[in-house]
Motif scaffolding. Structure first.
Motif, PDB file in Angstrom:
ATOM      1  N   PHE A   1       0.831  -1.197   0.000  1.00 27.27           N
ATOM      2  CA  PHE A   1       0.000   0.000   0.000  1.00 27.27           C
ATOM      3  C   PHE A   1       0.871   1.255   0.000  1.00 27.27           C
ATOM      4  N   ILE A   2       0.431   2.255  -0.726  1.00 26.81           N
ATOM      5  CA  ILE A   2       1.123   3.541  -0.738  1.00 26.81           C
ATOM      6  C   ILE A   2       0.205   4.600  -0.149  1.00 26.81           C
TER       7      ILE A   2
ATOM      8  N   GLU B   1       0.773   9.519   4.892  1.00 23.64           N
ATOM      9  CA  GLU B   1      -0.054  10.722   4.846  1.00 23.64           C
ATOM     10  C   GLU B   1      -1.377  10.506   5.562  1.00 23.64           C
ATOM     11  N   ILE B   2      -1.987   9.340   5.380  1.00 22.28           N
ATOM     12  CA  ILE B   2      -3.287   9.068   5.981  1.00 22.28           C
ATOM     13  C   ILE B   2      -3.172   8.883   7.495  1.00 22.28           C
TER      14      ILE B   2
ATOM     15  N   GLU C   1       5.483  10.659  10.141  1.00 20.59           N
ATOM     16  CA  GLU C   1       6.439  11.629   9.620  1.00 20.59           C
ATOM     17  C   GLU C   1       7.074  11.089   8.338  1.00 20.59           C
ATOM     18  N   PRO C   2       7.232  11.938   7.315  1.00 20.08           N
ATOM     19  CA  PRO C   2       7.875  11.470   6.081  1.00 20.08           C
ATOM     20  C   PRO C   2       9.335  11.098   6.349  1.00 20.08           C
ATOM     21  N   ARG C   3       9.813  10.073   5.680  1.00 17.32           N
ATOM     22  CA  ARG C   3      11.191   9.634   5.866  1.00 17.32           C
ATOM     23  C   ARG C   3      11.717   9.033   4.568  1.00 17.32           C
ATOM     24  N   ALA C   4      13.024   9.058   4.433  1.00 19.95           N
ATOM     25  CA  ALA C   4      13.649   8.536   3.225  1.00 19.95           C
ATOM     26  C   ALA C   4      13.475   7.024   3.156  1.00 19.95           C
TER      27      ALA C   4
ATOM     28  N   LYS D   1      -7.906   4.250  -0.617  1.00 18.95           N
ATOM     29  CA  LYS D   1      -9.025   3.629  -1.319  1.00 18.95           C
ATOM     30  C   LYS D   1      -9.503   2.345  -0.649  1.00 18.95           C
ATOM     31  N   VAL D   2      -8.662   1.755   0.179  1.00 19.11           N
ATOM     32  CA  VAL D   2      -9.022   0.445   0.740  1.00 19.11           C
ATOM     33  C   VAL D   2      -9.015   0.423   2.265  1.00 19.11           C
ATOM     34  N   ARG D   3      -8.690   1.531   2.888  1.00 23.40           N
ATOM     35  CA  ARG D   3      -8.511   1.508   4.342  1.00 23.40           C
ATOM     36  C   ARG D   3      -9.795   1.161   5.094  1.00 23.40           C
TER      37      ARG D   3
END
Length: 397
Positions: free
Chosen positions: A157-158, A162-163, A167-170, A203-205
């Motif tokens: 899943f991508i 965000e959802i 925190e964003p990470r590399a 879309k699937v959560r």
């Protein structure tokens, strides 16, 4: 000069034709009257859009009116799209129906491939379920088990960060390097390179465990699934591995649950370092454990967890100094580096293809707060290849 009540304009006599004597009203080349206004231009042709620009957007919605008979109680609301290429098209989002899984399916290695091609290739395959961030030896084992049953695929899943507010990470593995890693698994997977597919988490959560398995069977038409013992799925992670086996059986699919691959060293973790979100995975190889080893700069341990050397990908600009040093800002890194420090056992990898066709140069690496520096005994004969490269790889042993 007057003729039949008509005044003739200044015209050469050769221009006077029979229409002048008959007072032909359709002839206005010489009559003292205004010419007919030009015909209005034809309406512009219907706009056509290439698949590459709007196909994915079209699939995420249903054209207005095409689902009018599906349910009298279904509510629809217009969706505004700021893409100029889609101007004049109206879409609806049917919130009363779960989204088609195929609508949010993306082949990972080429985002421009239409989703229906991915659906076709998935049909009859065996899907390994997981996050697959680090592509470590635990993930590899899932692919191996999938290959024992049929054609292996990885489905993840991508958009979860965000959802869920993470925190964003590399990434541990650069996106452009994932295909190379998966190709290295082929000898263990019946000489088949597993392909990756992504599904939009948003879309699937809200799907129940049964809805999710039903979509895997009915929409993607897969033959079976492989998952780890601790795999959870469905809304609020309501389903576990036993539910997955039961539901797959109901829908005529195979299900294989794989025991977790354990860290052989089983290094003790302090309470602060424990993964609070995965308290039942202590001692298990995980992407979290790989990230922790990178943060500690323990590259030997990282290699054990990954089953390969960690490759750091950097993009231009590169600065070559005195043919013995190459430097780049940390902003050029495409994936997660180890902690700041000096690393002696490294190699620079030049080339975009498989490892067999690459140029490999031993080097040392220095990582500081702003830059990464590569030090060589001699670099002069490779400078041309370096400056022409789209990306460079750094392998840490």
């Amino acid at each position: 000069m007057m003729l039949s009540g008509c005044r003739i304009l200044q015209c050469n006599s050769r221009q006077l034709g029979i229409c002048s004597f008959n007072c032909n009203k359709n002839c206005c080349s010489y009559l003292n009257k205004a010419p007919r206004p030009p015909s209005p231009p034809p309406p512009p042709p219907l706009r056509q859009f290439p698949l590459s620009t709007c196909y994915t957007s079209l699939l995420k919605f249903k054209l207005l009116g095409t689902n009018a008979s599906s349910s009298p109680s279904s509510s629809t609301s217009p969706v505004t799209n700021n893409n100029d290429d889609l101007a004049g098209l109206s879409f609806i989002n049917n919130a009363s129906q779960p989204p088609l899984l195929s609508d949010c399916l993306t082949p990972a290695e080429n985002d421009n491939v239409p989703p229906y091609e991915g659906i076709s290739s998935l049909a009859g395959g065996i899907v390994a379920l997981g996050k697959f961030d680090a592509l470590h030896i635990g993930h590899r084992e899932l692919a191996i088990q999938a290959a024992k049953i049929g054609v292996p695929f990885l489905l993840s899943f991508i958009g979860m960060a965000e959802i869920l507010g993470w925190e964003p990470r590399a990434p541990v593995v650069a996106k452009c390097d994932r295909k190379r890693v998966l190709s290295s698994w082929a000898p263990l997977c019946g000489n088949i390179t597993p392909k990756e597919f992504h599904v939009e988490f948003s879309k699937v959560r809200n799907l129940t465990p049964q809805q999710f398995v039903e979509k895997l069977s009915v929409e993607l038409k897969i033959s079976g699934v492989v998952a780890g013992e601790n795999y959870r799925f469905g809304y609020k992670a309501a389903g576990d591995s036993s539910d997955l086996v039961r539901l797959c059986k109901e829908y005529g699919m195979k299900a294989s649950i794989v025991n977790p691959v354990m860290d052989k060293k089983n290094r003790p973790e302090s309470k602060d370092n424990m993964d609070s979100n995965n308290s039942n995975e202590q001692g298990q190889v995980s992407s979290t454990r790989v990230r922790r080893a990178l943060a500690n700069g323990d590259m030997g341990y990282v290699s054990e967890l990954l089953g390969r050397n960690h490759r750091l990908i950097i993009t231009p600009p590169f600065v070559v100094e005195k043919n013995k040093r190459l430097s780049a800002p940390r902003s050029c890194l495409l994936n997660l580096p180890p902690k700041e420090g000096v690393y002696r056992n490294c190699s620079l990898v030049i080339g975009d293809g498989d490892d067999d066709g690459n140029v490999v140069i031993p080097c040392g690496v220095v990582i500081d707060t702003t830059d990464i520096h590569l030090e060589f005994d001699e670099l002069a004969r490779h400078v041309k290849n370096i400056t022409a490269a789209r990306n460079l790889g750094i392998d840490f042993w």
